[in-house]
Design a protein around this motif. Sequence first.
Motif, short mmCIF file in Angstrom:
data_model
loop_
_atom_site.label_atom_id
_atom_site.label_comp_id
_atom_site.label_asym_id
_atom_site.label_seq_id
_atom_site.Cartn_x
_atom_site.Cartn_y
_atom_site.Cartn_z
N LYS A 193 14.30 10.74 28.45
CA LYS A 193 15.31 10.80 27.54
C LYS A 193 15.14 9.48 26.67
O LYS A 193 15.38 9.72 25.41
CB LYS A 193 16.69 11.00 27.91
CG LYS A 193 17.83 11.20 27.23
CD LYS A 193 19.37 11.56 27.75
CE LYS A 193 19.16 12.96 28.53
NZ LYS A 193 20.41 13.45 28.91
N ALA A 194 15.15 8.44 27.40
CA ALA A 194 15.26 7.06 26.72
C ALA A 194 13.84 6.87 25.77
O ALA A 194 13.89 6.41 24.53
CB ALA A 194 15.33 6.02 27.88
N ILE A 195 12.74 7.39 26.58
CA ILE A 195 11.44 7.38 25.88
C ILE A 195 11.34 7.96 24.45
O ILE A 195 11.00 7.66 23.51
CB ILE A 195 10.20 7.57 26.67
CG1 ILE A 195 10.22 6.48 27.82
CG2 ILE A 195 9.04 7.75 25.89
CD1 ILE A 195 9.23 6.83 28.92
N SER A 196 12.00 9.22 24.66
CA SER A 196 11.90 10.20 23.44
C SER A 196 12.85 9.56 22.44
O SER A 196 12.43 9.62 21.24
CB SER A 196 12.44 11.55 23.93
OG SER A 196 12.53 12.41 22.68
N ALA A 197 13.89 9.22 22.69
CA ALA A 197 14.81 8.59 21.49
C ALA A 197 14.04 7.72 20.88
O ALA A 197 14.15 7.39 19.80
CB ALA A 197 16.04 8.01 22.31
N LEU A 198 13.46 6.60 21.52
CA LEU A 198 12.81 5.45 21.12
C LEU A 198 11.62 6.00 20.12
O LEU A 198 11.40 5.49 19.05
CB LEU A 198 12.10 4.48 22.12
CG LEU A 198 13.44 3.68 22.78
CD1 LEU A 198 12.66 2.91 23.88
CD2 LEU A 198 13.78 2.65 21.96
N ALA A 199 10.99 6.85 20.66
CA ALA A 199 9.81 7.45 19.66
C ALA A 199 10.40 8.20 18.66
O ALA A 199 9.67 7.94 17.37
CB ALA A 199 8.89 8.58 20.69
N LYS A 200 11.47 8.70 18.48
CA LYS A 200 12.03 9.55 17.39
C LYS A 200 12.49 8.48 16.32
O LYS A 200 12.37 8.40 15.13
CB LYS A 200 13.26 10.42 17.86
CG LYS A 200 12.47 11.84 18.24
CD LYS A 200 13.82 12.60 18.83
CE LYS A 200 13.24 13.92 19.46
NZ LYS A 200 14.39 14.69 19.77
N GLN A 201 12.93 7.32 16.86
CA GLN A 201 13.55 6.20 15.92
C GLN A 201 12.47 5.61 15.25
O GLN A 201 12.74 5.28 13.95
CB GLN A 201 14.15 5.14 17.00
CG GLN A 201 14.89 3.96 16.08
CD GLN A 201 15.39 2.77 17.10
OE1 GLN A 201 15.58 3.19 18.37
NE2 GLN A 201 15.41 1.95 16.53
N TYR A 202 11.47 5.60 15.79
CA TYR A 202 10.03 5.08 15.11
C TYR A 202 9.12 5.96 14.59
O TYR A 202 8.00 5.43 14.24
CB TYR A 202 9.43 3.89 16.24
CG TYR A 202 10.44 2.54 16.36
CD1 TYR A 202 10.36 1.73 15.31
CD2 TYR A 202 11.20 2.71 17.43
CE1 TYR A 202 11.17 0.57 15.64
CE2 TYR A 202 11.84 1.54 17.81
CZ TYR A 202 11.90 0.40 16.88
OH TYR A 202 12.63 -0.70 17.04
N ASP A 203 9.44 7.26 14.71
CA ASP A 203 8.51 8.43 14.15
C ASP A 203 7.14 8.13 15.04
O ASP A 203 6.02 8.15 14.31
CB ASP A 203 8.20 8.26 12.77
CG ASP A 203 7.72 9.77 12.06
OD1 ASP A 203 7.77 10.66 12.87
OD2 ASP A 203 6.97 9.30 11.04
N VAL A 204 7.32 8.37 16.31
CA VAL A 204 6.04 8.29 17.10
C VAL A 204 5.93 9.37 17.82
O VAL A 204 6.82 9.95 18.39
CB VAL A 204 6.12 6.78 18.06
CG1 VAL A 204 4.86 6.91 19.08
CG2 VAL A 204 5.97 5.64 17.17
N LYS A 205 4.61 9.96 18.02
CA LYS A 205 4.74 11.23 18.85
C LYS A 205 4.44 10.73 20.44
O LYS A 205 4.09 9.64 20.66
CB LYS A 205 3.30 11.86 18.63
CG LYS A 205 3.24 12.34 16.93
CD LYS A 205 4.47 13.33 16.78
CE LYS A 205 4.33 13.89 15.40
NZ LYS A 205 5.58 14.75 14.97
#
Length: 382
Positions: free
Chosen positions: A141-153
């Motif tokens: 959940k934390a990793i996904s939130a960060l990935a979405k914040q920076y537009d990373v897959k």
Amino acid sequence: MILYGKQDISNADIDAVVDVLQSDFLTQGPKVPAFEKAISDYCGASFAVAVNSATSALHIACLALNVGENDWVWTSPITFVASANCALYCGANIDFVDVEPTSGNMCPKALAAKLAWAAENACLPKVIIPVHLCGHSCDMKAISALAKQYDVKVIEDASHGIGGSFDGNKLGCCQYSDITVFSFHPVKIITSAEGGVATTNDSQLAQSMAMLRSHGITKTPQKMLRPNEGDWYYEQHQLGFNYRMTELQAALGLSQMARLDEFISRRNQLAQHYATQLSGLAVNIVEPLSNSVSARHLQMIRLQTPNKRKAIFAALRNAGIQVHVHYFPVHLQPYYLNLGFAVGDYPQAERFYEQILTLPLHTQLTEQQVELVSLALAEHIV
């Protein structure tokens, strides 16, 4: 001898493979799609693409996400080399995110700091590959939130994780990732002898991976430049690979799926028995997050006397107990040192490696054998 890992093959598994040997198809028949459906249904994903290994799955997952030259991919330094090699296969650059000191999994705080730095320096990764070490889920959940914040897959490397869950959902559902990869090597939770699967909820990613596993070839008329040539005709649309899973492998994997929950339950029972037996010793058991259920691929402990690990390891091996150490940090492998990585780059990972010892944990292990392992450890931990 107490084996480090051992596949659990039933008569039903054997019959399933024999049935394929006596059928019309040894490859590219009905068993592979049946296995894919069983995986996607179990995980709650829309699609599953079966291949000949998890390494192949990681490779085509990166390619499907358009990883290429000059791109960056980040993963954990505590993993098997395939988690990093897959980026290099695509001509991309690889980097690592340091781990949590207690779990060995990618640290969300370290990831957040590194992403902020990368954003300022215009070198954000295209893909992040968190690894569910020993079947324990990362904090997706934390990793996904960060990935979405920076537009990373995100590609979840769940090679150790089939049957586990995070936040109430099965690993592989891809709630917090674009693609999840599983391994079915004989020491894993279930086996197809060799093999891997990538799950996704994106139809375009599924189609891309399906083409990449089979030479980049399509026989779908709607995708062809010359759709009216005839039933014999096919077209290669991209540079793909021969990564297909055989019918034999799929039949074994499909049969094993019937016992997956049984395997997970048994491994968790054995892990609990280890916890009881090891209480009071100078070790810290690597436990999963409280909102997850681990697949328990490995039983990892952190020694409080890491300077004695070599002696403890040798003593247990001499006693016929096949302990192991997982994993030597990828960035310290000679190949990666030649790429410019160095000792001290990821201190938490290096410290975690120095402490770790991996004990036998497989479905054919008995409670009595767990006690023997624990007693043998107690003799050498002071």
